[in-house]
Design an enzyme around this catalytic site. Structure first.
Site, PDB file in Angstrom:
ATOM      1  N   GLY A   7       0.848  -1.189   0.000  1.00 30.12           N
ATOM      2  CA  GLY A   7       0.000   0.000   0.000  1.00 30.12           C
ATOM      3  C   GLY A   7       0.879   1.232   0.000  1.00 30.12           C
ATOM      4  N   GLY A   9       0.062   4.488  -0.425  1.00 31.57           N
ATOM      5  CA  GLY A   9      -0.662   5.752  -0.278  1.00 31.57           C
ATOM      6  C   GLY A   9       0.194   6.710   0.546  1.00 31.57           C
ATOM      7  N   ALA A  10      -0.455   7.728   1.122  1.00 29.88           N
ATOM      8  CA  ALA A  10       0.298   8.767   1.839  1.00 29.88           C
ATOM      9  C   ALA A  10       1.109   8.174   3.000  1.00 29.88           C
ATOM     10  CB  ALA A  10      -0.665   9.834   2.332  1.00 29.88           C
ATOM     11  N   LEU A  11       0.456   7.346   3.811  1.00 31.15           N
ATOM     12  CA  LEU A  11       1.143   6.785   4.977  1.00 31.15           C
ATOM     13  C   LEU A  11       2.194   5.760   4.560  1.00 31.15           C
ATOM     14  CD1 LEU A  11       0.594   7.657   7.821  1.00 31.15           C
ATOM     15  CD2 LEU A  11      -0.815   5.627   8.143  1.00 31.15           C
ATOM     16  N   LYS A 176      -8.851   3.799  20.032  1.00 28.75           N
ATOM     17  CA  LYS A 176      -8.779   4.465  18.729  1.00 28.75           C
ATOM     18  C   LYS A 176     -10.093   4.247  17.976  1.00 28.75           C
ATOM     19  CE  LYS A 176      -6.954   6.838  15.351  1.00 28.75           C
ATOM     20  NZ  LYS A 176      -6.693   6.306  14.088  1.00 28.75           N
ATOM     21  N   ASN A 194     -12.414  18.492  12.085  1.00 28.26           N
ATOM     22  CA  ASN A 194     -12.520  17.796  13.375  1.00 28.26           C
ATOM     23  C   ASN A 194     -12.818  18.775  14.514  1.00 28.26           C
ATOM     24  OD1 ASN A 194     -11.743  15.671  11.795  1.00 28.26           O
ATOM     25  ND2 ASN A 194      -9.872  15.172  12.923  1.00 28.26           N
ATOM     26  N   GLU A 256     -14.142   3.491   5.382  1.00 31.15           N
ATOM     27  CA  GLU A 256     -13.805   2.398   6.302  1.00 31.15           C
ATOM     28  C   GLU A 256     -14.914   2.154   7.332  1.00 31.15           C
ATOM     29  OE1 GLU A 256      -9.074   2.218   6.717  1.00 31.15           O
ATOM     30  OE2 GLU A 256      -9.858   4.197   7.220  1.00 31.15           O
TER      31      GLU A 256
HETATM   32  O1  KPL Z   1      -7.930   8.800  12.504  1.00 30.29           O
HETATM   33  C1  KPL Z   1      -8.482   9.845  12.185  1.00 30.29           C
HETATM   34  C2  KPL Z   1      -9.055   9.902  10.824  1.00 30.29           C
HETATM   35  O2  KPL Z   1      -9.292  10.970  10.276  1.00 30.29           O
HETATM   36  O3  KPL Z   1      -9.271   8.807  10.272  1.00 30.29           O
HETATM   37  C3  KPL Z   1      -8.648  10.967  13.167  1.00 30.29           C
HETATM   38  C4  KPL Z   1      -7.998  10.582  14.489  1.00 30.29           C
HETATM   39  C5  KPL Z   1     -10.103  11.206  13.378  1.00 30.29           C
HETATM   40  C6  KPL Z   1      -7.951  12.212  12.758  1.00 30.29           C
HETATM   41  O4  KPL Z   1      -8.525  12.881  11.702  1.00 30.29           O
END
Ligand code: KPL
Length: 300
Positions: A7, A9-11, A176, A194, A256
């Site tokens: 993967g 992507g950005a991360l 989380k 947010n 997701e």
């Molecule tokens: O994990 C996040 C997301 O956007 O998926 C948070 C913690 C809500 C930060 O934007």
């Protein structure tokens, strides 16, 4: 260490660049193979990293000691299942995504599995990845075979701090999950950043109460007040973020939600706990997804 990142992507690109800079032998793995992955990162301090890194070398994959999976939750089981027969039996698989429940979708196997969450924020800006904010990555064993792998947390920490090891990662994953059950669908509902969610404390409290009731039944000691104060803290820390779910909805991509609120609802159902507010938000997101997926845009 030989590492494959599934993967890009950005991360995924952020991890590729950082692990490469630490001297690790890294490659990316793309669904549609390409000769290389052009990694362009701008870090929070303004420094940049530009390099073509290798991809999709089956020999590299077979020798990898770590498969770092940075795909979206709904992409994980298909992609990992396809790679399982090609992995060395000792290769650890680290699943790093929002939501829970993807391991339950994998076929029976003996690879050590680790589960993780991260608060690093990165986003695409054309062909560049902006590493918007540093964060913390929590990882821990999700299978017996992975119990002894805490040294991986140290190795990852050297590359992209902070990384924390948890012997009982499920509690951190549930916290989380609570954050994502609140922030992600509410930012879609109100189409806001947010930080703007600070205006809706009562709704946040209702959602946290529901999540806490499921967490208690799952054996994780918690309280509505404790979860709420954690969620409020994340809302403040990520005030300028557009949540990943709102980004997905705006770009008409699959979200997701099935692994975030959907996972909560499945666990709630198994304990006989009604979760009306989370159910309402789940249905809202599914309805929005259906509006564009019905016409064939953004299908997974
Ligand atoms: O994990 C996040 C997301 O956007 O998926 C948070 C913690 C809500 C930060 O934007």
């Amino acid at each position: 260490m030989k590492i494959t990142i599934l993967g890009c992507g950005a991360l995924g690109q952020l991890w590729l660049s950082r692990l490469y800079q630490q001297g690790h032998d890294v490659q990316g793995w793309l669904r549609v193979p390409q000769p290389f992955c052009a990694v362009n990162i701008i870090e929070p301090d303004g420094t940049s990293f530009n390099r073509n890194l290798p991809t999709n070398d089956p020999e590299h994959l077979a020798q990898s000691e770590l498969l770092l999976v940075t795909l979206k939750a709904w992409q994980v089981s298909g992609a990992v299942t396809a790679l399982l027969p090609k992995l060395n039996p000792h290769c650890a698989i680290l699943l790093l995504h929002n939501g829970m429940g993807t391991q339950d979708e994998l076929p029976a196997h003996n690879q050590p599995i680790l589960q993780g969450t991260t608060t690093h924020a990165a986003r695409h800006d054309g062909n560049t990845i902006i590493h918007v904010a540093n964060g913390v990555t929590h990882i821990g064993p999700a299978s017996r075979q992975a119990m002894h792998l805490s040294h991986l947390a140290e190795m990852l920490h050297q590359a992209l701090p902070d990384v924390a090891w948890h012997n009982h990662i499920a509690s951190a994953s549930w916290r989380k999950l609570a954050v994502n059950c609140v922030i992600n669908p509410l930012t879609v509902l109100y189409n806001c950043h947010n930080g703007d969610l600070q205006r809706y404390p009562e709704q946040i409290e209702t959602l946290c109460r529901e999540v806490a009731s499921v967490m208690e039944m799952e054996g994780h000691h918690t309280s509505c007040e404790g979860l709420m104060s954690y969620v409020m803290q994340v809302i403040q820390l990520t005030a300028d973020n557009v949540s990943s779910m709102l980004q997905d909805i705006r770009a008409q991509r699959h979200t997701e939600i099935d692994y975030i609120t959907g996972y909560l609802l499945r666990r709630g159902r198994s304990h006989g706990i009604p979760l009306p507010e989370n159910t309402r938000l789940f249905e809202l997101i599914k309805q929005k997804e259906n509006e564009y997926e019905r016409v064939g845009v953004g299908l997974p």
